[in-house]
Design an enzyme around this catalytic site. Structure first.
Site, short mmCIF file in Angstrom:
data_model
loop_
_atom_site.label_atom_id
_atom_site.label_comp_id
_atom_site.label_asym_id
_atom_site.label_seq_id
_atom_site.Cartn_x
_atom_site.Cartn_y
_atom_site.Cartn_z
N TYR A 144 33.17 54.38 43.62
CA TYR A 144 33.02 53.05 42.55
C TYR A 144 32.84 51.83 42.97
O TYR A 144 33.51 51.26 44.64
CB TYR A 144 34.26 52.69 41.80
N TRP A 146 31.75 47.39 43.40
CA TRP A 146 30.45 46.42 42.61
C TRP A 146 29.48 46.20 43.85
O TRP A 146 28.86 44.81 43.63
CB TRP A 146 31.34 45.02 42.28
N1 LIG Z 1 45.74 44.29 41.39
C1 LIG Z 1 44.45 44.52 40.23
N2 LIG Z 1 43.16 45.34 41.32
C2 LIG Z 1 42.37 45.46 40.99
C3 LIG Z 1 41.73 44.57 39.83
C4 LIG Z 1 43.00 44.65 38.71
O1 LIG Z 1 42.93 43.41 37.58
N3 LIG Z 1 44.53 44.13 39.48
N4 LIG Z 1 40.65 45.07 38.99
C5 LIG Z 1 40.28 46.88 39.46
C6 LIG Z 1 38.13 45.92 38.93
S1 LIG Z 1 38.26 46.20 37.29
C7 LIG Z 1 38.04 46.75 39.68
S2 LIG Z 1 36.23 46.84 39.21
C8 LIG Z 1 37.70 46.72 40.88
C9 LIG Z 1 36.76 46.23 42.22
O2 LIG Z 1 37.35 46.38 43.17
P1 LIG Z 1 35.87 46.50 44.46
O3 LIG Z 1 34.17 46.17 43.60
O4 LIG Z 1 35.91 47.83 45.04
O5 LIG Z 1 35.49 45.48 44.85
P2 LIG Z 1 34.13 44.34 45.76
O6 LIG Z 1 35.36 43.71 46.53
O7 LIG Z 1 33.47 44.16 44.63
O8 LIG Z 1 33.62 45.69 47.04
C10 LIG Z 1 32.16 46.00 46.82
C11 LIG Z 1 31.95 46.20 48.34
O9 LIG Z 1 30.33 46.38 48.71
C12 LIG Z 1 29.90 46.27 49.92
N5 LIG Z 1 28.74 46.25 49.81
C13 LIG Z 1 28.27 45.15 48.93
N6 LIG Z 1 26.73 45.58 48.66
C14 LIG Z 1 26.52 46.68 49.34
C15 LIG Z 1 25.32 47.53 49.94
O10 LIG Z 1 24.54 46.86 48.87
N7 LIG Z 1 25.57 47.91 50.19
C16 LIG Z 1 26.82 48.24 50.46
N8 LIG Z 1 26.28 50.13 51.63
N9 LIG Z 1 27.45 47.62 50.71
C17 LIG Z 1 27.37 46.90 49.94
C18 LIG Z 1 31.14 44.62 50.30
O11 LIG Z 1 30.58 44.25 51.27
C19 LIG Z 1 32.30 44.67 49.48
O12 LIG Z 1 33.16 45.79 50.45
O13 LIG Z 1 39.29 46.31 41.77
C20 LIG Z 1 40.19 46.86 40.69
N10 LIG Z 1 40.84 46.29 41.42
N1 LIG Z 2 34.99 35.21 38.78
C1 LIG Z 2 35.18 36.70 39.11
N2 LIG Z 2 34.76 37.04 37.68
C2 LIG Z 2 34.41 38.65 37.67
C3 LIG Z 2 34.98 39.20 38.37
C4 LIG Z 2 36.05 38.70 39.91
O1 LIG Z 2 36.08 39.11 40.99
N3 LIG Z 2 35.68 37.04 39.86
N4 LIG Z 2 35.49 40.50 38.26
C5 LIG Z 2 34.72 41.06 36.99
C6 LIG Z 2 34.92 42.44 36.87
S1 LIG Z 2 34.42 43.34 36.74
C7 LIG Z 2 35.63 42.16 35.36
S2 LIG Z 2 36.63 43.82 35.23
C8 LIG Z 2 36.30 41.12 34.44
C9 LIG Z 2 37.85 41.42 34.48
O2 LIG Z 2 38.13 40.52 33.50
P1 LIG Z 2 39.33 40.73 32.73
O3 LIG Z 2 40.02 42.32 32.84
O4 LIG Z 2 39.91 39.90 31.72
O5 LIG Z 2 40.04 39.84 33.35
P2 LIG Z 2 41.86 39.68 34.43
O6 LIG Z 2 41.53 38.67 35.19
O7 LIG Z 2 42.16 40.81 34.39
O8 LIG Z 2 42.57 39.31 33.20
C10 LIG Z 2 42.01 38.19 32.08
C11 LIG Z 2 43.43 37.42 31.60
O9 LIG Z 2 44.49 38.49 30.81
C12 LIG Z 2 45.47 37.87 31.46
N5 LIG Z 2 45.87 38.47 31.31
C13 LIG Z 2 46.83 39.67 31.68
N6 LIG Z 2 48.15 40.23 31.42
C14 LIG Z 2 48.00 39.95 30.17
C15 LIG Z 2 48.32 40.28 29.12
O10 LIG Z 2 50.35 41.33 29.58
N7 LIG Z 2 49.23 39.53 27.96
C16 LIG Z 2 48.52 38.65 28.10
N8 LIG Z 2 48.56 38.18 26.61
N9 LIG Z 2 47.16 38.77 28.68
C17 LIG Z 2 47.54 38.89 29.44
C18 LIG Z 2 45.13 37.03 32.26
O11 LIG Z 2 46.67 35.91 33.07
C19 LIG Z 2 43.97 37.06 32.24
O12 LIG Z 2 43.79 35.15 32.21
O13 LIG Z 2 35.89 40.15 35.30
C20 LIG Z 2 34.53 39.83 36.10
N10 LIG Z 2 34.93 38.85 36.55
MO LIG Z 3 36.08 45.55 36.80
#
Ligand SMILES: Nc1nc2c(c(=O)[nH]1)N[C@H]1C(S)=C(S)[C@@H](COP(=O)(O)OP(=O)(O)OC[C@H]3O[C@@H](n4cnc5c(=O)[nH]c(N)nc54)[C@H](O)[C@@H]3O)O[C@H]1N2
Ligand SMILES: Nc1nc2c(c(=O)[nH]1)N[C@H]1C(S)=C(S)[C@@H](COP(=O)(O)OP(=O)(O)OC[C@H]3O[C@@H](n4cnc5c(=O)[nH]c(N)nc54)[C@H](O)[C@@H]3O)O[C@H]1N2
Ligand SMILES: [Mo]
Length: 838
Positions: A144, A146
């Site tokens: 999994y 991005w």
């Molecule tokens: N504590 C905490 N942890 C979280 C979250 C959170 O809210 N709090 N959010 C979660 C969520 S919603 C998500 S989506 C995940 C995200 O987690 P990931 O999607 O695993 O995070 P990225 O840093 O986007 O990792 C993408 C990797 O792909 C590599 N890459 C980019 N392009 C290519 C390509 O063309 N080929 C190959 N082989 N590699 C490539 C990049 O260098 C990078 O290392 O994290 C989760 N983890």
């Molecule tokens: N710049 C940027 N944009 C992104 C990403 C990124 O890595 N960077 N990641 C992308 C991805 S994969 C995803 S999944 C989305 C994630 O989108 P979200 O899951 O919506 O993002 P989060 O940062 O986890 O949280 C959003 C808001 O929820 C609030 N929050 C957290 N816990 C609580 C709670 O218990 N109660 C309330 N009321 N609020 C709470 C946080 O303070 C924050 O302001 O964003 C996408 N967009």
């Molecule tokens: Mo995500």
């Protein structure tokens, strides 16, 4: 095996020309520009690169859509030139003896450079060996992440295509983003809601009186989209700011969005993870005042009467009054009552983010929002109800009429015997729509994604999942591309133990990320700027088709994932590469095919009034094709059809109605998810007895990164404090701890410890600290993360037996001023190559 597939395959192979017909033209099309501007696209928008003497000197947005800045757009040069993996490498002990590779040394061992051809042979041999000895299920390729944008070079699909054709793999269901909501919502509303088009923005701007941001941080999270951000969301939030609507922000943190709406919005900060209690208080108040829409509940929902005894306390002895709720969430009962009545009396749109469901019992949050909105009775009315994707991928930007390009598919499981590819075992599976593409599961065996460490540590364990029983396979081979699981998964120290279980781990990566460092074999991969591709913008709007023209030459012998898997096919079995490449297609052949499919449909639809040129002309021109919204899409109201005719337009739930009470879930009989929304105490939270630590840690999605991506760019200078990831802490809390702005601090709990730089502020409520997810994990010998990855401190438990989502936003931590311990090494090494690598 079906005869038809044999025939198809035979045709593909025999029709393979010696030189692909497009080769000569392709030469011209793929010639690199050494000086000037080149248009391409990334997750973070349509971009213009400036090159000078074949080097990137600048990147900027193609067009300015709004005044809201997007710092992810200016870093292209850093992404191409910094911290690259420069050669295929193998971990020393693995190279010495792949049958006894000392997996306990993963992440500690030295690395050895090998020839690309040898690395290919090694991976093909060890993969085949694993499958023969342990079965296809022992190969995990859920992989999994991005990964970069583009419909050809989609690393995960390319991996799945390779893994399917060579015999199958174990995959995953769900994702980290909406792990809980995407599973509960189909039970409640018949579809997932989180990856679906929202009531259109023009409708909201015209009709809503009150707009609620329930855990919504759009000014940050709209910087990216799964395809490429069209940035329309920024434009609409800008219009919202300039409107006369009342905006209410419910969030423990005054984020960049809170600040953007400062003076305009009211900030209400509940204790983290207590929103369900707060909403129950509102619901109880509405019920006790008789201010709820009985007719809506009667006609469009089931089970309200079974929910009422819970609200009134008849079923469990605790009436869910605003006073009861206030004790839990910390918001005064008066405010809870006031909000409830305000929402009832005014057309209210509740926009909810996903952070609130990335928590223990996260299923309840969105279920309770739907239930509250059902009581308000505005679902299906213009500007009323709820929306779960306004903060993501520009949900609510009207869908444009135009063409949609095709993409790579993961193919079918192939049969390989004695080094020969014999054919496909089943029919082709097609990819899904952009917004939910990664939910398409092409594996036969799959478990919920966020259980990965649990699965690695407990092979053979059976878990409950949404009414099913799933038994983990014994995973002995992992292939990961386009993701950073060592950074993104919860409870890093447990995760590291899990990653030392399998015999083999292969990673395709661009950079020496923590995941690359935890592998056995690493293939250096190109960035998206070193190859040609094609994408759309706007996961919901389908606004543009964009040529992604290669910006610079491939660096340091890096290979495209497509090339790596084609070569692995060649090494795996005769005849396989032809099938993998569909008869020898180059990247340009695929791009052209995807373009032509869309252009043909657009040109045939004269009503659109858009003529798309020949592929060659279009590619040469290097500009996006733009499509436009229609009167219908601009007027789209979600649930409107259902509201107009709940019989003919029934929802996909068993009753066809919104399920406040679900018989399906009741029958599952889970302790941690009942038949109607409920308040459950999270495993760790501020209101618990005998708190194991003092502060609630939230780990938001980072403002100046996409997760861990861009950690290695100059953007780090914008946010790093004391050269570490910042921790946001309330001014009064910091004062009590003797912590000042800029101090180096230790954040810790029973699961681990990290260093961080103190960011002292009034923009966060007392008792809560915030560290963005995505800092590259950088352990010293004692396991202290020197860079500040919050996942060292988070909990690896499932939301519940229903969804098994991750609970990243549920964790308590302590924090103290850093005091040096004798011998403790805190030199930052996150961005340095490992031992043995250049
Ligand atoms: N504590 C905490 N942890 C979280 C979250 C959170 O809210 N709090 N959010 C979660 C969520 S919603 C998500 S989506 C995940 C995200 O987690 P990931 O999607 O695993 O995070 P990225 O840093 O986007 O990792 C993408 C990797 O792909 C590599 N890459 C980019 N392009 C290519 C390509 O063309 N080929 C190959 N082989 N590699 C490539 C990049 O260098 C990078 O290392 O994290 C989760 N983890
Ligand atoms: N710049 C940027 N944009 C992104 C990403 C990124 O890595 N960077 N990641 C992308 C991805 S994969 C995803 S999944 C989305 C994630 O989108 P979200 O899951 O919506 O993002 P989060 O940062 O986890 O949280 C959003 C808001 O929820 C609030 N929050 C957290 N816990 C609580 C709670 O218990 N109660 C309330 N009321 N609020 C709470 C946080 O303070 C924050 O302001 O964003 C996408 N967009
Ligand atoms: Mo995500």
């Amino acid at each position: 095996m079906k005869r038809r597939n044999f025939l198809k395959l035979g045709a593909a192979v025999s029709a393979l020309p010696l030189i692909p017909s497009s080769m000569l033209a392709a030469d011209k099309l793929t010639a690199l520009k050494k000086n000037g501007e080149i248009l391409t696209a990334a997750r973070w928008g349509i971009l213009k690169a400036s090159v000078k003497n074949g080097k990137i000197v600048k990147s900027a947005p193609w067009k300015i859509i709004s005044k809201i800045p997007n710092t992810l757009q200016n870093t292209m040069a850093d992404l191409v030139y910094n911290t690259r993996i420069k050669a295929p490498m193998v971990r020393k002990s693995y190279l010495a003896d792949p049958d006894n590779p000392k997996p306990e040394l993963r992440g500690l061992d030295e690395w050895v450079e090998v020839k690309y051809e040898d690395a290919i042979k090694l991976v093909a041999r060890e993969l085949k060996k694993t499958r023969e000895q342990k079965g296809a299920d022992s190969v995990f390729a859920g992989s999994y992440g991005w990964q970069s944008t583009g419909n050809v070079h989609v690393s995960r699909t390319l991996l799945h295509r390779f893994m399917n054709l060579t015999g199958g793999f174990t995959g995953v269901t769900g994702d980290y983003s909406t792990g809980a909501a995407q599973v509960i919502m189909p039970h409640v509303t018949g579809s997932n809601q989180v990856y679906e088009q929202q009531t259109s923005w023009p409708v909201v701007l015209e009709n809503s009186k009150v707009v609620v941001f329930w855990g919504l941080n759009p000014i940050s999270t709209l910087r990216v989209a799964w395809t490429s951000s069209d940035e329309q969301g920024f434009k609409y939030f800008e219009q919202l700011k300039n409107s006369d609507k009342e905006i209410i922000i419910i969030d423990p943190i005054k984020t960049v969005s809170g600040k953007y709406f400062e003076g305009k919005a009211r900030w209400i900060a509940p204790r983290p993870n207590t929103d369900v209690a707060m909403m129950l208080g509102m619901a109880q108040h509405l019920y006790s005042q008789g201010k709820y829409d009985k007719e809506f509940l009667q006609n469009y929902t089931v089970g309200f009467e079974k929910f009422v005894p819970y609200l009134t306390g008849q079923s469990d002895g605790a009436a869910k009054t605003p006073e009861w709720a206030s004790e839990i969430c910390g918001i005064s009962a008066d405010v809870i009552k006031e909000l409830a009545i305000k929402f009832y009396e005014n057309r209210t749109m509740i926009m909810a983010g996903w952070g609130i469901q990335r928590a223990h019992h996260g299923e309840q949050a969105h279920w309770m929002i739907v239930t509250l909105c059902a009581m308000l009775g505005q679902i299906g009315l213009a500007g009323g109800g709820f929306g779960f994707s306004y903060h993501y991928a520009n949900g609510g930007a009207p869908t444009c009429a135009g063409g949609v390009i095709g993409g790579m598919n993961a193919a079918s499981v192939g049969i390989v015997k004695d080094g020969k590819f014999l054919g496909l075992a089943q029919d082709q599976k097609q990819g899904g729509e952009a917004a939910q593409a990664w939910l398409v599961n092409t594996a036969k065996v799959a478990f919920p994604l966020a259980r990965i460490a649990d699965a690695l540590l407990n092979p053979g364990k059976t878990i409950d999942a949404n009414g099913a029983k799933i038994t983990y396979p014994k995973i002995d081979f992992i292939y990961w591309v386009g993701g950073n699981p060592i950074v993104h998964h919860q409870d890093t120290n447990t995760n590291i133990k899990a990653w030392r279980k399998p015999r083999t781990i292969v990673v395709n990566e661009i950079y020496w990320t923590p995941t690359a460092k935890m592998a056995d074999i690493v293939f250096p991969t190109t960035t998206q700027y070193e190859r040609n591709d094609i994408t759309m913008s706007g996961d919901y709007s389908n606004m543009h088709i964009i040529p992604m023209k290669q910006v610079v030459a491939k660096q340091h012998g890096a290979k495209d994932d497509y090339q790596i898997f084609t070569d692995l096919c060649k090494a795996y079995a005769d005849g396989l590469a032809e099938v993998y490449t569909d008869g020898g297609k180059t990247e340009m052949d695929w791009i052209k095919e995807f373009y032509k499919g869309a252009a043909g449909a657009v040109n045939a639809n004269t009503a659109l009034g858009i003529q798309m040129p020949s592929f060659e002309q279009w590619w040469e021109k290097n500009e996006p094709t733009e499509f436009y919204e229609t009167p219908e899409s601009a007027a789209y109201v979600s649930f409107e059809d259902f509201r107009n005719d709940p019989v003919l337009e029934a929802l996909g739930t068993p009753s066809g109605l919104i399920e406040i009470y679900s018989d399906t879930i009741e029958a599952m009989n889970y302790k941690d998810c009942g038949a109607h929304p409920m308040w459950f105490e999270p495993v760790e939270w501020l209101g618990m007895k005998d708190k194991p630590a003092k502060f609630h840690l939230l780990s938001l999605h980072p403002l100046d990164r996409l997760h861990s991506q861009q950690s290695n760019t100059s953007n780090r200078k914008r946010y790093a404090i004391a050269d570490r990831e910042p921790v946001l802490i309330n001014t009064e809390d910091a004062k009590e701890l003797g912590i000042k702005q800029g101090d180096l601090v230790r954040v810790y709990n029973a699961r681990g410890e990290i260093l961080a730089g103190a960011n002292v502020s009034d923009d966060i409520m007392r008792g809560v600290v915030q560290i963005f997810e995505g800092a590259w994990y950088d352990p010293n010998a004692e396991g202290l993360c020197k860079n500040g990855n919050p996942n060292v401190l988070t909990i690896d438990l499932p939301t519940s037996e229903l969804a098994n989502g991750n609970i990243a936003h549920t964790a308590l931590v302590d924090i103290e001023l850093y005091k040096h311990k004798a011998g403790e090494d805190i030199k930052l090494t996150a961005f340095m190559p490992p031992k043995g690598a250049k």
